[in-house]
Every structure is written in structure tokens, then in C-alpha cells.
Write an enzyme that holds these catalytic residues in place. Structure first.
Site, PDB file in Angstrom:
ATOM      1  N   THR A 187       0.845  -1.271  -0.046  1.00  0.00           N
ATOM      2  CA  THR A 187      -0.103   0.018  -0.140  1.00  0.00           C
ATOM      3  C   THR A 187       0.948   1.456  -0.055  1.00  0.00           C
ATOM      4  O   THR A 187       1.829   1.370   0.700  1.00  0.00           O
ATOM      5  CB  THR A 187      -0.998  -0.056   1.262  1.00  0.00           C
ATOM      6  OG1 THR A 187      -1.628  -1.308   1.191  1.00  0.00           O
ATOM      7  CG2 THR A 187      -1.760   1.267   1.256  1.00  0.00           C
ATOM      8  N   CYS A 205      38.134   4.471   9.631  1.00  0.00           N
ATOM      9  CA  CYS A 205      37.066   4.484  10.979  1.00  0.00           C
ATOM     10  C   CYS A 205      35.947   4.951  10.742  1.00  0.00           C
ATOM     11  O   CYS A 205      35.059   4.626  11.765  1.00  0.00           O
ATOM     12  CB  CYS A 205      38.135   5.400  11.838  1.00  0.00           C
ATOM     13  SG  CYS A 205      39.498   4.672  12.445  1.00  0.00           S
TER      14      CYS A 205
END
Ligand SMILES: Cc1ncc(COP(=O)(O)O)c(C=O)c1O
Lengths: 403, 141
Positions: free
Chosen positions: A237, A324
Site C-alpha cells: 500500500t 574508521c
């Protein structure tokens, strides 16, 4: 001072889009598949949003499929093209080394299934050459997928030329235009695009909603099976409030594009000039062929995550391609694709501004980056080695070339 | 948040940061390619680490781990400093995210490398087995 300079990651929603969206949440809650009036009213709103978006892209409404965002659109575009190719025995794909992971990981999955992928070089300036695409196309090529603008460095690809090459060779052309839509003029017809992905949250729309444009005649395969929504190509939907918000944000972005581009480009140029004043700082990607707001620099001798965290402490939201911050052991594949060595790529910083930023913020960013870079360099053994000649400056030649 | 308050504190206000011109031992570990290098300087007197300094190229947790390690060995006898484990460093920082644990390993190894350098410079015998480096095992050269 608080400065949000990570618009390539996501943007704040436009007040106009919020208003339209909340209005839709309150009043357009019907299921557009329902035959009753409440449902059909929702259907009207849904189709109006589709028309609005199609108009901005120069497409027909039926060529617009709503998805959950850029990632889903990329997946569906590639898998659809591959399914069409497979029917003709074509199992080769042409792409680039610096696509978004939504594209790259889909391609890697296909490689495991026996497809062959050519990843084109993006050169030092972060721009793939249309001639390289032409040279890579083979009789068994099912798809060419090249992003419109890169999300990390902002460089714009020669999409229209690549599209023309593909048309001539009879190969489908998909472009991940997530970083471009709402920021650059795009017309799917003029730009020779068969499939295009966009995502609303990159142009002040809501998250979790996007579009896959598929030129009429390019048959999509569905990733999600179920009901007959989106002409049977995307079950579930429809999220009408989000779709309405996306349409409003896109229309607004298109209307203001010229003014925004002028304002943002001027600020970006100032930012580039300022950051280039830092020694051994290098602008990644082509000097001018870039989206208005994205700037990516590498600073030798420092690591990007610590740079980001210290900028955050100063109120500046930015991003980096260091290992990192990528959560992996390697720095960003985009920076490596430009030919930067690992140690230099670790020291990258992306600042992505837009029309909501100000000149004063640009000044503050330049000052803050200067401060933080020199602070981190003072405690960096790598910088010490660069200074005393034990290590070679990577950007030494670049600097003399460019200044 | 990615990091604990302790990590952020040591990252933003690193203790013992800097170089040392008259160091008795200097240890450098890590690899710029992997994105972190730590350099540790120690001053030794009567078998005790009287002063320590560090310089680090790396992410927030690498800087915080170096800072914490220097605090943990400053004023300690060498024997005791050699007992410092990466786990102790990480615990003292109230933990590190799993993919950042190698930063604490680097801190432990920087201390050992500095001590080894001190031993080497002063002709003090040691078992080389105790000073093996493996912090770059996480990185693929
Ligand atoms: C170039 C590019 N493609 C795809 C995506 C994914 O979009 P989404 O977050 O809507 O799935 C992004 C955003 O991160 C992007 O920048």
C-alpha cells in the site's frame, strides 16, 4: 555556532513539504486501491504527485514507480535490466569503481551468480569518460549503470554522452541520480536515460521514499511481490503522505534551482579557496564539474574520524571517508578509485552545503577546519615524518600544479 | 553515541600529549596505511617510568587509548608497565566499540615498544618473545 554541512547524507525537510505531508496524513488516509470514495480520493492525490514528479523529470507519469528510496530503486533498476538482458543471453554489465554501495553490492551479488561486470576507471578527477563506456560495451552487455553525481566527492558524470553511447549500442542505461535530482537540471529524454533512481531525503523531502524512473518500454521486474500497486511492479500500500512530501519538495527544489545553484556555488567556491589555504590540503575531484554544494578534501598527516569528532565538538556536522568512519578496515572506495593512497584517503573530509547555509557559516567552517587540522597535525607522528622528510608529501606536485 | 564519555574526554583533552627530546625509550607502532600510528616516549629513572608522552595519528579511540595508556604507566616501575594489557586500557576507558579494540592493542604495544627501545639502548637483556608486535594483523597490507 551550529553548522549542518552534511547535506549529501541527508537534508532537513522543507517546511512546505512538511505541511503538505502532515495535511495528507490527516486527510488522505484512504487506500488508493479501494474502490470507495475515500480510497479513490487517495488515488487522485497519489496520481497528482506522480504527475508532478514526472513533470520535473521530463517523464510521463506512467514511467514513475514509487519505491522506498535510492537503494531500492538502484536494486530494482539493475535487477530489471539484467533480467531483460538474460532473456537474450546477455550477462555483462558496465559500471564504475565509485558507485554507491546500493549499486556496487548489487553488482557484486550478480557477479557471484555468473554475471561479468566491468568497473570503469574514474580517473584522477573523478569523472568517467564516455569513450571508456563505449569501449567497454560488448555484444553481450545488458546494462550500463553510471551515477549522475558522486555522493562523496560530488563530481558530475557526462550522463547525456554516456546515454547517447548506450542508445547507439542498444544497451540499457541506468543512472543513480540520488545526489543530482533537485540540485542539477535533469531531463530524462534529453539526457538519454532509460532508468533513473532518486531519493526524496536528499532534496528536503522525507526519508524512506524514492522513485525509479523507467522509460516506457523498459519492463521492470518486481523485487517485492504482493498486490498490484504501481502497475504490479512494486507491491505494498502506497505511502501517500511521504509521496506527497516528496513531490512538494521536488517541485520546490526545481523552482528554486537557479537561485540555489548561484548561492550555493558561490559559497562552495569560497569554501574551496579557504580550505586550499591549508598546507598539503587537496581538493578531491574535478575543480568545477561538481554538484553545487559538495566539497571533499584530504589533509595529509591526519585521520578523518578525529577531524570529524573535533569539528562536531565545534558544532559542525561533516563526514569523512576514513576507514574508521566507514566501519571497515579500508578507507572509502571512492577515494581509492581516485588513486589516492590509503594513508592519504584516511585524512578526508566531506563538507556538503546547501542554500540553507550562510556565508558566515562558511567562514566559521574554514577557520575551524584550519584550527583542528593544525591541532591534529601537532600530535601526529605521520605529520612529524612529513615535516622532517622521513615521509614524502603525496600532494607536493599537486600543490605546485594547481596553485 | 559511538564512544563513552571517558573516551571522548581523553580524546578531546588528551593527557601527556607531545614529544620528548630527551626520551630514554621511544616506541612507534601501527601503520599509516591502516590509519593509525602511535609514538610513545618514556623517561626512565631507577627502573621507574618517570615521564611519558605520546603522539598519535588516528581516530578518536586511538588518541584516547594512547592518552589512557600513558596515564596508566606514568610513575610505574617498568615491570608493572609491561603488565598493561589492551583490555585494561579499554576497560579504563569504559569500553571501546568492538571494531575499535585494535586501538587499545596498539596502545599496549606502543608501551612495550618504548620499553624495548629503552632496553636496547641500555644493553638490558630481555626475552624477544615478550616484545612481538601483531597490531597490524587487523590490516591487510
Ligand atoms: C548516490 C546514492 N545512491 C543511493 C543512495 C541511497 O539512498 P537511500 O538512502 O534513499 O536508500 C544514496 C544515499 O545515501 C546516495 O547518495
Amino acid at each position: 555556532m551550529f553548522v549542518y554541512a552534511d547535506h549529501a547524507a541527508t537534508t532537513e525537510m522543507s517546511p512546505v513539504a512538511i505541511e503538505k505531508m502532515t495535511d495528507a496524513l490527516k486527510t488522505v488516509w484512504g487506500n488508493p486501491s479501494s474502490l470507495h470514495t475515500v480510497g479513490q480520493e487517495a488515488k487522485v492525490v497519489l496520481e497528482k504527485a506522480r504527475e508532478e514528479i514526472a513533470a520535473v523529470l521530463g517523464a510521463e507519469p506512467r514511467e514513475i514507480t514509487f519505491t522506498s528510496g535510492g537503494s531500492e530503486s538502484d536494486n530494482q533498476a539493475i535487477l530489471s535490466a539484467v533480467a531483460l538482458g538474460a532473456a537474450k543471453g546477455k550477462k555483462h554489465i558496465v559500471s564504475t569503481k565509485f558507485e554507491h554501495h546500493a549499486v556496487l553490492h548489487t553488482l557484486q551479488k550478480l557477479e557471484k551468480q555468473g554475471y561479468e561486470v566491468t568497473y570503469l576507471d574514474v580517473h584522477q578527477n573523478g569523472i568517467v569518460a564516455a569513450e571508456d563506456v563505449a569501449a567497454a560495451i560488448r555484444p553481450d552487455t545488458a546494462l550500463v549503470t553510471v551515477m549522475f553525481a558522486n555522493n562523496e566527492i560530488g563530481t558530475i558524470q557526462p550522463v547525456r554522452e554516456i546515454g547517447a553511447v548506450c542508445r547507439q549500442a542498444g544497451v540499457l542505461f541506468h543512472t543513480d541520480a540520488v545526489q543530482a535530482v533537485g540540485h542539477l537540471p535533469i531531463n530524462v529524454r534529453d539526457d538519454n536515460i532509460d532508468l533513473l533512481s532518486l531519493s526524496a531525503h536528499k532534496f528536503h523531502g522525507p526519508k524512506g521514499i524514492g522513485v525509479l524512473y523507467a522509460r516506457r518500454g523498459v519492463r521492470l521486474s518486481s523485487l517485492i511481490e504482493g498486490g498490484a500497486q504501481e502497475r504490479g511492479k512494486r507491491a505494498g500500500t502506497e505511502n501517500i503522505p511521504a509521496i506527497v512530501g516528496m513531490a512538494a519538495a521536488l517541485t520546490e527544489a526545481a523552482e528554486n534551482m537557479e537561485a540555489n545553484t548561484a548561492k550555493v556555488t558561490a559559497m562552495r567556491e569560497k569554501l574551496i579557496r579557504g580550505l586550499r589555504g591549508i598546507p598539503y590540503a587537496h581538493l578531491n575531484g574535478d575543480r568545477t564539474r561538481r554538484v553545487p554544494g559538495t566539497v571533499n578534501f584530504c589533509f595529509e598527516g591526519i585521520e578523518g574520524e578525529s577531524l570529524l569528532l573535533l569539528l562536531d565538538a565545534k558544532g559542525i556536522s561533516a563526514s569523512s571517508g576514513s576507514a574508521c568512519t566507514s566501519g571497515s578496515l579500508d578507507p572509502s572506495h571512492v577515494l581509492l578509485a581516485l588513486g589516492l593512497p590509503h594513508e592519504v584517503a584516511h585524512g578526508s573530509l566531506r563538507l556538503s552545503i546547501d542554500e540553507t547555509n550562510t556565508d558566515a557559516e562558511v567562514d566559521y567552517m574554514i577557520r575551524s577546519v584550519e584550527e583542528v587540522v593544525s591541532y591534529l597535525r601537532r600530535m601526529s607522528p605521520v605529520w612529524e615524518d612529513l615535516e622532517n622528510g622521513k615521509r614524502k608529501h603525496f600532494f607536493a606536485e599537486y600543490e605546485s600544479e594547481e596553485k | 553515541m559511538l564512544y563513552s564519555e571517558k573516551v571522548m574526554d581523553h580524546f578531546q583533552n588528551p593527557r601527556n600529549v607531545g614529544k620528548m627530546d630527551d626520551a630514554d625509550g621511544i616506541g612507534e607502532v601501527g601503520n599509516a596505511k591502516c590509519g593509525d600510528i602511535m609514538k610513545m616516549y618514556i623517561k626512565v629513572s631507577n627502573g621507574v617510568i618517570t615521564d611519558v608522552k605520546f603522539n598519535t595519528f588516528g581516530c578518536g579511540s586511538a588518541i584516547a587509548s594512547s592518552s589512557m595508556a600513558t596515564e596508566m604507566i606514568k610513575g610505574k616501575p617498568i615491570d608493572e608497565a609491561l603488565q598493561l594489557t589492551n583490555k585494561a586500557v579499554a576497560e579504563a576507558l569504559d569500553g571501546l566499540p568492538p571494531h575499535k579494540m585494535h586501538c587499545s592493542v596498539l596502545a599496549e604495544e606502543a608501551v612495550r615498544a618504548a620499553v624495548k627501545d629503552y632496553y636496547d639502548k641500555n644493553g638490558i637483556a630481555y626475552n624477544p618473545e615478550d616484545f612481538r608486535e601483531n597490531s597490524c594483523a587487523h590490516c591487510h597490507e
